[in-house]
Design a protein around this motif. Structure first.
Motif, PDB file in Angstrom:
ATOM      1  N   LEU A 144       0.837  -1.203   0.000  1.00  0.00           N
ATOM      2  CA  LEU A 144       0.000   0.000   0.000  1.00  0.00           C
ATOM      3  C   LEU A 144       0.871   1.253   0.000  1.00  0.00           C
ATOM      4  O   LEU A 144       1.914   1.285   0.645  1.00  0.00           O
ATOM      5  N   PRO A 165       1.919  -5.154   4.690  1.00  0.00           N
ATOM      6  CA  PRO A 165       1.750  -5.618   6.063  1.00  0.00           C
ATOM      7  C   PRO A 165       1.814  -7.138   6.096  1.00  0.00           C
ATOM      8  O   PRO A 165       1.030  -7.801   5.436  1.00  0.00           O
ATOM      9  N   ALA A 171      -0.333  -2.671  12.119  1.00  0.00           N
ATOM     10  CA  ALA A 171      -1.432  -1.722  12.009  1.00  0.00           C
ATOM     11  C   ALA A 171      -1.621  -0.873  13.259  1.00  0.00           C
ATOM     12  O   ALA A 171      -2.591  -0.161  13.396  1.00  0.00           O
ATOM     13  N   ARG A 173      -0.199   2.183  15.703  1.00  0.00           N
ATOM     14  CA  ARG A 173       0.728   3.311  15.655  1.00  0.00           C
ATOM     15  C   ARG A 173       1.894   3.041  16.586  1.00  0.00           C
ATOM     16  O   ARG A 173       1.703   2.492  17.676  1.00  0.00           O
ATOM     17  N   PHE A 176       2.139   3.028  20.375  1.00  0.00           N
ATOM     18  CA  PHE A 176       1.231   2.160  21.115  1.00  0.00           C
ATOM     19  C   PHE A 176       1.733   0.714  21.183  1.00  0.00           C
ATOM     20  O   PHE A 176       1.017  -0.180  21.579  1.00  0.00           O
TER      21      PHE A 176
ATOM     22  N   GLU B 478      -9.266   0.856  -3.500  1.00  0.00           N
ATOM     23  CA  GLU B 478      -9.485   1.303  -2.118  1.00  0.00           C
ATOM     24  C   GLU B 478     -10.415   2.506  -2.042  1.00  0.00           C
ATOM     25  O   GLU B 478     -10.812   2.922  -0.950  1.00  0.00           O
ATOM     26  N   ALA B 591      -0.681 -10.285   1.521  1.00  0.00           N
ATOM     27  CA  ALA B 591      -1.306  -9.801   2.762  1.00  0.00           C
ATOM     28  C   ALA B 591      -2.805 -10.033   2.698  1.00  0.00           C
ATOM     29  O   ALA B 591      -3.401  -9.922   1.635  1.00  0.00           O
ATOM     30  N   LYS B 595      -5.611  -7.318   6.973  1.00  0.00           N
ATOM     31  CA  LYS B 595      -4.349  -6.649   7.308  1.00  0.00           C
ATOM     32  C   LYS B 595      -4.211  -5.369   6.487  1.00  0.00           C
ATOM     33  O   LYS B 595      -3.748  -4.344   6.979  1.00  0.00           O
ATOM     34  N   LEU B 596      -4.598  -5.461   5.226  1.00  0.00           N
ATOM     35  CA  LEU B 596      -4.497  -4.276   4.385  1.00  0.00           C
ATOM     36  C   LEU B 596      -5.432  -3.182   4.892  1.00  0.00           C
ATOM     37  O   LEU B 596      -5.082  -2.006   4.900  1.00  0.00           O
ATOM     38  N   SER B 598      -6.358  -2.759   8.013  1.00  0.00           N
ATOM     39  CA  SER B 598      -5.762  -2.192   9.227  1.00  0.00           C
ATOM     40  C   SER B 598      -4.617  -1.253   8.894  1.00  0.00           C
ATOM     41  O   SER B 598      -4.475  -0.191   9.508  1.00  0.00           O
ATOM     42  N   LEU B 599      -3.801  -1.634   7.920  1.00  0.00           N
ATOM     43  CA  LEU B 599      -2.666  -0.768   7.577  1.00  0.00           C
ATOM     44  C   LEU B 599      -3.178   0.542   6.990  1.00  0.00           C
ATOM     45  O   LEU B 599      -2.702   1.625   7.335  1.00  0.00           O
ATOM     46  N   ARG B 600      -4.127   0.437   6.100  1.00  0.00           N
ATOM     47  CA  ARG B 600      -4.656   1.643   5.472  1.00  0.00           C
ATOM     48  C   ARG B 600      -5.261   2.568   6.513  1.00  0.00           C
ATOM     49  O   ARG B 600      -5.158   3.777   6.439  1.00  0.00           O
ATOM     50  N   LYS B 602      -4.430   2.878   9.562  1.00  0.00           N
ATOM     51  CA  LYS B 602      -3.551   3.113  10.710  1.00  0.00           C
ATOM     52  C   LYS B 602      -3.606   4.547  11.256  1.00  0.00           C
ATOM     53  O   LYS B 602      -3.664   4.737  12.477  1.00  0.00           O
ATOM     54  N   PRO B 603      -3.601   5.568  10.397  1.00  0.00           N
ATOM     55  CA  PRO B 603      -3.588   6.922  10.964  1.00  0.00           C
ATOM     56  C   PRO B 603      -4.747   7.185  11.926  1.00  0.00           C
ATOM     57  O   PRO B 603      -4.630   8.015  12.823  1.00  0.00           O
ATOM     58  N   SER B 605      -6.341   4.694  13.638  1.00  0.00           N
ATOM     59  CA  SER B 605      -6.613   3.522  14.464  1.00  0.00           C
ATOM     60  C   SER B 605      -6.439   3.778  15.952  1.00  0.00           C
ATOM     61  O   SER B 605      -7.055   3.128  16.776  1.00  0.00           O
ATOM     62  N   SER B 606      -5.586   4.746  16.294  1.00  0.00           N
ATOM     63  CA  SER B 606      -5.335   4.958  17.720  1.00  0.00           C
ATOM     64  C   SER B 606      -6.351   5.917  18.335  1.00  0.00           C
ATOM     65  O   SER B 606      -6.340   6.141  19.541  1.00  0.00           O
TER      66      SER B 606
END
Ligand SMILES: CC(C)(COP(=O)(O)OP(=O)(O)OC[C@H]1O[C@@H](n2cnc3c(N)ncnc32)[C@H](O)[C@@H]1OP(=O)(O)O)[C@@H](O)C(=O)NCCC(=O)NCCS
Lengths: 188, 733
Positions: A144, A165, A171, A173, A176, B478, B591, B595-596, B598-600, B602-603, B605-606
């Motif tokens: 990606l 990934p 996934a 940050r 964390f 996506e 992948a 997983k893809l 989750s990676l996408r 990520k910004p 996710s927290s």
């Protein structure tokens, strides 16, 4: 799994591990790269990669020849202490041999070995935003584009950072995650 | 990639400057030698061209510094950093005490060209300062200085002497051919040097009575337009060479010199000057904080970031936020802007920011509690100041950086929200902070500060999602997912605005009204005090509260609604298009889709609230291709047509909703006063972009109705009407 030499035959082609003792291979690699990548790389860059990660350089030749037609150079290391990151530094296929699936095979081989030998969580690389062939190739594997970098290359073009990934910790940050290893700062 | 990549390597022609071959004329170039005026003018012109090539992102070494006049002058200046030493005499070529001959041509070089070169280098040094203070090395501009000092230690006044001398010398020679051209170049530099004054001009933001002086910029533009019409003779041989790459302290790899054509150079400089002029003229027109934010988002963060030189962005940053954190140099500060920003959303006359109104309850040790609460609130406001500073600092960056900084700000604002909630809840235990007053519901803390922060955070979250489209960071496959996620975020924004943010303002209004009852019951001085408080609130707070409510109801809510529908409709349109794409061979992917995902994501996710929807929810909400896959033949056509119609309806809803927003905008005086800026240009642009985007998708959907199902398609994107909404379409393979 312990690191072992790779040497496979696929049709007319042979895929094999770089031999750090071979001056000829080093010369051929640097010539191939210098002729095909816009960014000029110094010998120190090769030394940097080959000194620490000789096992992650794979070459392609005709079965019956020593002439190198393709090369991939990678490395592996902890990323900010919390993740194992594989990195594809350089990938070049001799122009006459392009479009035959050679790069695909080299990328797959490298990723598999990085997963097998170093349990990487992610594979990362950078490529020019205009390099359609490379983008298409990596995206086939699921890479990606995670970030665009303004004027990243010496020639003034933008770059994408691409990440594949492989494991779940990716996934989350960075801040964390728990530390996985103790490494002295500045190793990677 | 790595530091070492660009390191010098001995013996490799691509990497060793020692292997650069120089011609004797390049080595023996004599800068102090006299030359006719036509040559001098040609050199001035070329120096400007190479200067602009540097501005455009190249290294000094291959642009301006590759000119021997510049290099020799700076080498001499290094002797004792006095401007008198900065001359053209090459001491390796001439004996000590050498003075150039006293001819007219020698004066053209050693007076006129020297004055020009010195002036231009000082302009360079102003730009270098901007670059080093706020721009990103290499990605915006390259500041490697080769250990030379570009008069950074001297003031503009100190370098103006030689420039003025050159001007008055030349003014006395009107008949010399090319005098006009040379004089114009000198005047241009003289005007450009005034940029350092402009950068420190002060604006009484929101109250400016006078415009700023931009006459020097105006004059520069006129000069550039005249310069554009001139032609020059050829340059002295070997003037620009790679001599400097070999000679100076150079750890870099050999590179070819680069220059621009005069037309390109003039275009760049004219662009810089006019953009700076625009900034200086616009800022005093801004009436309030809301307009300022619109200006920052659209004019600076978007338009300027796309079209203006990095130098203009840098100039803006230094002009806008000063070293002392003041905004534009006078009373307004980052902190005061943050307060205005909160007040124009929901923090109006809230008791949390009025210590005198605190009556600590439920405790025996009121003083300690009061001090503790005060400390907590102060700290929170400090944190808000810093977060607001980060927010304001984003706009002047290049677009890629803006997204990265926004991404970083998400984490900051998320934890700020958490802190604010803790503080506001804690204080509410002692009766500090306003309450929501709702019919039939016990009063609860309104959490105005946290609510403001949450709103800002949501806006940032959507911006990070949508700018990903602008930067082409998502694959076509996506796109539907990211527009869906954007729509989710707009739904949260809408809910927050129409719910809590509206409630906070209306509760405060109710509370002020309810004071009348308390006044009635009260007696004596208490009655008087209450009465005067109410009077003050009616005069000061009520107008803001009413304006906030109008803004929320008539503007922010309908806009977030429109954006929600737009993103949802586009996401569904793209999914429909995907139905006609032969599913990509996913076997080669190493992948899993989860997983893809989750990676996408990520910004985001927290982020605590709103929580990132889990993968399963995403799949459930985006199932058009899966739904269609269940049908065949006639049934498929019917289903397809049904879905297409429902998406078309959504797109039409979006268009109607845009009209409503625009209507409100024209009708409501309160909204007009707050948001109308620059002829309401931003809103008009938004309207056009949204409507055209909908129309484009309506067209794509119409085409879908006519597919037979045998065509082979690939999903592609093309430039749309808005940078955040490229148009996805099917391309036959
Ligand atoms: C990029 C490069 C390594 C590809 O090598 P290759 O051996 O031709 O690639 P493959 O034949 O394995 O192709 C794999 C996939 O890449 C994509 N691809 C390869 N060349 C492509 C091109 N010119 N345009 C679009 N896609 C291309 C295709 O999707 C292809 O898969 P497919 O044929 O199944 O669709 C090669 O073009 C090269 O050496 N380029 C110069 C160096 C470079 O840019 N390196 C990458 C920098 S990180």
């Amino acid at each position: 799994m312990p690191v072992a030499n790779v040497d496979l035959i696929d049709g007319d082609l042979r895929y094999y591990s770089y031999n750090p003792a071979s001056k000829d291979q080093l010369d051929q690699i640097s010539e191939l790269i210098s002729a095909n990548l816009s960014e000029p790389y110094s010998i120190y860059v090769y030394w940097y990669f080959f000194h620490q990660w000789p096992q992650y350089c794979f070459l392609v030749s005709e079965k019956s020849s020593e002439k190198i037609l393709g090369v991939i150079i990678c490395k592996v290391g902890p990323h900010r202490d919390v993740r194992m990151r594989g990195y594809i530094g350089m990938l070049v296929i001799e122009p006459e041999y392009r479009g035959r699936g050679i790069a695909k095979k080299l990328v797959k081989l490298s990723i598999e070995k990085m997963m097998e030998w170093d349990h990487v969580d992610e594979i990362m690389l950078e490529t020019e935003t205009s390099n359609a062939a490379a983008l298409q190739l990596y995206e086939l594997f699921g890479f990606l584009r995670t970030k665009r970098m303004h004027r990243y290359y010496l020639n003034g073009s933008d770059a994408y950072r691409l990440i594949l990934p492989v494991l779940d910790r990716l996934a989350t940050r960075i801040g964390f995650l728990d530390r996985i290893v103790d490494v002295p700062a500045g190793v990677v | 990639m790595l530091e070492g990549t660009r390191a010098l390597e001995i013996g490799n022609e691509r990497l060793d400057t020692g292997l650069i071959k120089l011609r004797p004329s390049e080595i023996l170039f004599d800068s102090s030698k006299g030359r006719p005026m036509d040559k001098v003018a040609a050199v001035m012109n070329e120096l400007l061209n190479s200067f602009m090539a540097w501005v455009n992102g190249l290294a000094l070494l291959v642009t301006m510094l590759s000119c021997r006049y510049v290099y020799d002058l700076l080498e001499n200046f290094k002797r004792n950093y006095k401007i008198e030493e900065a001359d053209f005499i090459n001491t390796r070529m001439h004996p000590k005490g050498y003075t150039p001959e006293d001819s007219e041509e020698s004066q053209y070089v050693n007076i006129v060209l020297r004055g020009y070169t010195i002036g231009l280098i000082k302009v360079l040094s102003i730009f270098l300062k901007i670059a080093m203070d706020v721009l990103y090395e290499e990605e915006d501009i390259t500041t490697r200085s080769m250990d030379l000092n570009y008069f950074c230690t001297l003031s503009v006044e100190q370098v103006e002497g030689p420039l003025d001398e050159a001007i008055s010398y030349l003014e006395k020679k009107p008949h010399v051919p090319f005098q006009r051209e040379a004089l114009l170049h000198l005047m241009l530099v003289k005007n450009l040097l005034k940029l350092s004054i402009s950068m420190n001009e002060r604006v009484d933001l929101f109250n400016a009575r006078e415009t700023l002086d931009v006459s020097h910029l105006h004059e520069s533009v006129e000069i550039l337009d005249e310069l554009r019409t001139y032609q020059y003779v050829s340059l002295p041989e070997s003037l620009f060479s790679r001599f400097v790459q070999v000679d100076c302290n150079n750890r870099h790899i050999p590179t070819s010199n680069v220059t621009l054509s005069s037309t390109e150079a003039i275009d760049i400089l004219r662009g810089i000057v006019t953009s700076i002029q625009e900034v200086l003229l616009q800022i005093p027109n801004i009436q309030n904080e809301a307009q300022l934010i619109l200006y920052l988002q659209h004019s600076i963060g978007e338009e300027m970031a796309h079209s203006a030189s990095a130098i203009v962005r840098g100039f803006f940053q230094l002009f806008f936020i000063r070293d002392d954190k003041s905004i534009c140099g006078l009373d307004e500060t980052v902190g005061s802007l943050a307060l205005r920003s909160m007040s124009s959303l929901c923090l109006v006359a809230n008791s949390i920011s009025d210590v005198d109104s605190w009556h600590i309850e439920n405790t025996s040790d009121a003083l300690t509690v009061r001090n503790d609460c005060f400390a907590k609130v102060s700290l929170l406001f400090d944190d808000i100041d810093s977060a607001f500073y980060q927010k304001l600092s984003v706009y002047g960056n290049n677009r890629c950086r803006q997204r990265q900084l926004l991404n970083r700000n998400l984490v900051l604002w998320d934890s700020l929200q958490y802190n604010a909630e803790v503080v506001e809840m804690h204080l509410s235990e002692y009766g500090i902070g306003d309450k929501l007053i709702q019919e039939g519901v016990p009063d609860q803390p309104c959490l105005a500060i946290s609510s403001y922060i949450y709103y800002e955070k949501l806006c940032m979250m959507t911006e990070v999602v949508l700018t990903g489209f602008e930067q082409d960071t998502y694959r076509p496959s996506e796109a539907h997912m990211m527009y869906w996620y954007a729509s989710e975020l707009f739904a949260h924004t809408h809910q927050h605005l129409a719910g809590r943010l509206k409630e906070i303002n209306s509760s405060k209004l109710k509370w002020i009204n309810n004071m009348s009852k308390k006044i009635k019951k009260a007696k004596g001085p208490k009655k008087e005090a209450l009465r005067s408080t109410q009077k003050r609130l009616v005069e000061e707070a009520v107008p803001i509260l009413e304006e906030n409510l109008a803004a929320i109801e008539q503007y922010l809510v309908p806009v977030s609604m429109t954006q929600y529908y737009l993103c949802r409709a586009v996401s569904m349109s793209v999914q429909l298009l995907e139905h006609f794409v032969k599913l990509p061979d996913t076997n080669s992917s190493l992948a899993t889709p989860e997983k893809l995902y989750s990676l996408r994501m990520k910004p985001w996710s927290s982020i605590g609230t709103p929580e990132l929807p889990p993968y399963e929810r995403y799949k459930e909400s985006n199932n058009i291709p899966e739904t269609l896959a269940k049908y065949e033949g006639e049934a498929l056509s019917r289903m397809l047509s049904k879905i297409i119609t429902s998406v078309e309806t959504k797109l039409d809803t979006v268009k109607k909703s845009v009209d409503t927003v625009m209507d409100n905008f024209e009708k409501d005086e309160k909204i007009k006063a707050r948001y109308h800026f620059d002829d309401n240009r931003y809103m008009k642009k938004w309207q056009k972009e949204v409507v055209s985007t909908c129309d484009s998708y309506l067209k794509e959907l119409e085409a879908c109705r006519h597919f037979t199902g045998t065509e082979k398609h690939r999903l592609r994107s093309k430039k749309g009407h808005s940078r955040l909404f490229p148009i996805y379409y099917l391309q036959e393979v």
